[in-house]
Design a protein around this motif. Structure first.
Motif, PDB file in Angstrom:
ATOM      1  N   TYR A  17       1.020  -1.428  -0.004  1.00  0.00           N
ATOM      2  CA  TYR A  17       0.034  -0.112   0.077  1.00  0.00           C
ATOM      3  C   TYR A  17       0.890   1.348   0.029  1.00  0.00           C
ATOM      4  N   ARG A  33      -4.217  15.608  -0.395  1.00  0.00           N
ATOM      5  CA  ARG A  33      -4.080  14.942   0.711  1.00  0.00           C
ATOM      6  C   ARG A  33      -4.088  16.252   1.717  1.00  0.00           C
ATOM      7  N   GLU A  46     -10.462   9.439  11.675  1.00  0.00           N
ATOM      8  CA  GLU A  46     -10.219   9.159  10.149  1.00  0.00           C
ATOM      9  C   GLU A  46     -10.885   7.637   9.812  1.00  0.00           C
ATOM     10  N   GLY A  48     -11.427   4.349   7.836  1.00  0.00           N
ATOM     11  CA  GLY A  48     -10.327   3.650   6.928  1.00  0.00           C
ATOM     12  C   GLY A  48      -9.242   4.236   6.891  1.00  0.00           C
ATOM     13  N   GLY A  50      -6.270   2.992   7.256  1.00  0.00           N
ATOM     14  CA  GLY A  50      -5.283   2.235   6.531  1.00  0.00           C
ATOM     15  C   GLY A  50      -3.907   2.058   7.126  1.00  0.00           C
ATOM     16  N   ASN A  54      -1.862   9.155   6.318  1.00  0.00           N
ATOM     17  CA  ASN A  54      -2.057  10.746   6.453  1.00  0.00           C
ATOM     18  C   ASN A  54      -1.879  11.048   7.856  1.00  0.00           C
ATOM     19  N   ASP A  68     -10.204   1.192  11.676  1.00  0.00           N
ATOM     20  CA  ASP A  68     -10.121   0.574  10.350  1.00  0.00           C
ATOM     21  C   ASP A  68     -10.318  -1.089  10.603  1.00  0.00           C
ATOM     22  N   PRO A  69     -11.086  -1.854   9.969  1.00  0.00           N
ATOM     23  CA  PRO A  69     -11.097  -3.216  10.105  1.00  0.00           C
ATOM     24  C   PRO A  69     -10.057  -4.232   9.867  1.00  0.00           C
ATOM     25  N   ASP A  70      -9.202  -3.883   8.996  1.00  0.00           N
ATOM     26  CA  ASP A  70      -8.044  -4.491   8.644  1.00  0.00           C
ATOM     27  C   ASP A  70      -6.848  -4.543   9.748  1.00  0.00           C
ATOM     28  N   ASP A  94     -15.426  -0.995  12.307  1.00  0.00           N
ATOM     29  CA  ASP A  94     -16.145  -1.060  11.080  1.00  0.00           C
ATOM     30  C   ASP A  94     -16.679   0.374  10.983  1.00  0.00           C
ATOM     31  N   GLY A  95     -16.311   1.097   9.758  1.00  0.00           N
ATOM     32  CA  GLY A  95     -17.009   2.543   9.495  1.00  0.00           C
ATOM     33  C   GLY A  95     -18.669   2.268   9.406  1.00  0.00           C
ATOM     34  N   GLN A  96     -19.181   0.966   9.227  1.00  0.00           N
ATOM     35  CA  GLN A  96     -20.727   0.851   9.094  1.00  0.00           C
ATOM     36  C   GLN A  96     -21.388   0.743  10.392  1.00  0.00           C
ATOM     37  N   SER A 111     -10.761   9.392   3.604  1.00  0.00           N
ATOM     38  CA  SER A 111      -9.406   9.451   2.627  1.00  0.00           C
ATOM     39  C   SER A 111      -9.426   8.083   1.757  1.00  0.00           C
ATOM     40  N   LEU A 112      -9.947   8.082   0.587  1.00  0.00           N
ATOM     41  CA  LEU A 112      -9.891   7.033  -0.334  1.00  0.00           C
ATOM     42  C   LEU A 112     -10.694   5.659   0.437  1.00  0.00           C
ATOM     43  N   THR A 116     -14.158   1.760  -0.783  1.00  0.00           N
ATOM     44  CA  THR A 116     -13.948   0.283  -0.440  1.00  0.00           C
ATOM     45  C   THR A 116     -14.786  -0.115   0.776  1.00  0.00           C
TER      46      THR A 116
HETATM   47  C1  LIG Z   1      -7.737   2.892   0.167  1.00  0.00           C
HETATM   48  S1  LIG Z   1      -7.366   2.481   1.864  1.00  0.00           S
HETATM   49  C2  LIG Z   1      -7.590   4.136   2.353  1.00  0.00           C
HETATM   50  C3  LIG Z   1      -6.289   4.385   3.470  1.00  0.00           C
HETATM   51  C4  LIG Z   1      -6.122   5.610   3.782  1.00  0.00           C
HETATM   52  N1  LIG Z   1      -7.138   6.558   4.288  1.00  0.00           N
HETATM   53  C5  LIG Z   1      -5.510   6.392   2.990  1.00  0.00           C
HETATM   54  O1  LIG Z   1      -6.001   7.725   2.567  1.00  0.00           O
HETATM   55  O2  LIG Z   1      -4.430   6.197   2.426  1.00  0.00           O
HETATM   56  C6  LIG Z   1      -9.133   1.966   2.318  1.00  0.00           C
HETATM   57  C7  LIG Z   1      -9.265   1.499   3.769  1.00  0.00           C
HETATM   58  O3  LIG Z   1     -10.320   1.269   4.058  1.00  0.00           O
HETATM   59  C8  LIG Z   1     -10.511   0.120   4.923  1.00  0.00           C
HETATM   60  N2  LIG Z   1     -11.920  -0.455   5.091  1.00  0.00           N
HETATM   61  C9  LIG Z   1     -12.467  -1.224   4.231  1.00  0.00           C
HETATM   62  N3  LIG Z   1     -13.667  -1.585   4.749  1.00  0.00           N
HETATM   63  C10 LIG Z   1     -13.929  -0.692   5.821  1.00  0.00           C
HETATM   64  C11 LIG Z   1     -15.004  -0.609   6.650  1.00  0.00           C
HETATM   65  N4  LIG Z   1     -16.044  -1.403   6.819  1.00  0.00           N
HETATM   66  N5  LIG Z   1     -14.904   0.395   7.775  1.00  0.00           N
HETATM   67  C12 LIG Z   1     -13.635   1.027   7.749  1.00  0.00           C
HETATM   68  N6  LIG Z   1     -12.865   0.920   6.916  1.00  0.00           N
HETATM   69  C13 LIG Z   1     -12.809   0.005   5.948  1.00  0.00           C
HETATM   70  C14 LIG Z   1      -9.654  -0.778   4.200  1.00  0.00           C
HETATM   71  O4  LIG Z   1      -9.188  -1.623   5.377  1.00  0.00           O
HETATM   72  C15 LIG Z   1      -8.511   0.223   3.738  1.00  0.00           C
HETATM   73  O5  LIG Z   1      -7.678   0.282   4.960  1.00  0.00           O
END
Ligand SMILES: C[S@@+](CC[C@H](N)C(=O)[O-])C[C@H]1O[C@@H](n2cnc3c(N)ncnc32)[C@H](O)[C@@H]1O
Length: 206
Positions: A17, A33, A46, A48, A50, A54, A68-70, A94-96, A111-112, A116
């Motif tokens: 990433y 950004r 923030e 997600g 990641g 940022n 973030d869930p990952d 989880d963002g949801q 941010s991005l 996802t």
């Molecule tokens: C493209 S990355 C963006 C990372 C960072 N915000 C950036 O700007 O570089 C998308 C992120 O969304 C996260 N994501 C996926 N499903 C999600 C969820 N249900 N709730 C919150 N984040 C989630 C992913 O794990 C990933 O880290």
């Protein structure tokens, strides 16, 4: 909480990433950004977060929480906590179904991430809930192209792209989705002189 949480586990995406983001920033994403992160004030979430790319840019925030869930993404973000110019913490979630109180943030940054998260409307309802009245959503997203031919191509590549890019959907009309979830879009920049796919903006919680 964790049992019902969105599952996300992308070790390969997490490993590459930062290299991909370096290239994107060099290709022109960095100024957006900076605009997005510098607009974040007060207590900031923030969604997600990641790998925490940022975190070092939140110079106007009092505090940043990244969710973030990952776990693979979060493991990398942990190594960046010291780079943040304000107190920063990370939460697996989880963002949801955000694990935070109502009206507990001044700013939420996506941010991005709305590309996802499986159900972006659900995430926006949660963002609305955790923002204080009058709080701001700051977004930096790649979205569905306003050019019909490119939008059709985005539709075609989405099934494959989702699989190789950690669940990313390149074809979402994210600005419309934001406006439909009780946010007023208060500033909007779109790449390509208004015809590109990258958007950066702010939206106020109604
Ligand atoms: C493209 S990355 C963006 C990372 C960072 N915000 C950036 O700007 O570089 C998308 C992120 O969304 C996260 N994501 C996926 N499903 C999600 C969820 N249900 N709730 C919150 N984040 C989630 C992913 O794990 C990933 O880290």
């Amino acid at each position: 909480m964790l049992a019902s949480m969105a599952r996300s586990s992308h070790p390969i995406v997490a490993a590459i990433y930062d290299a991909a983001m370096s290239l994107q920033d060099m290709a022109g994403l960095r100024p957006q950004r900076l605009r997005a992160t510098h607009a974040a004030r007060g207590r900031v979430l923030e969604v997600g977060v990641g790998t925490g790319w940022n975190l070092r840019f939140y110079r106007n925030a009092d505090e940043v929480v990244g969710v973030d869930p990952d776990p693979h993404m979060l493991a990398r973000a942990r190594g960046r906590l010291d780079e943040a110019p304000c107190p920063a913490t990370l939460v697996e979630g989880d963002g949801q179904a955000l694990p935070f109180d109502d009206a507990s943030f001044d700013t939420v940054v996506s941010s991005l991430s709305l590309c996802t998260i499986l159900d972006p409307a659900a995430a926006l309802r949660e963002i609305h809930r955790v923002l204080r009245p009058g709080g701001q959503l700051v977004f930096l997203e790649h979205t569905r192209s306003p050019r019909p031919r490119l939008a059709r191509l985005q539709n075609r590549i989405t099934p494959l792209w989702r699989r190789v890019a950690g669940g990313c959907h390149p074809n979402r009309p994210t600005v419309d989705t934001i406006a439909q979830q009780r946010f007023e879009v208060t500033s909007l920049w779109r790449s390509g002189g208004g015809r590109g796919v990258i958007v950066q903006g702010t939206a106020q919680r109604r």
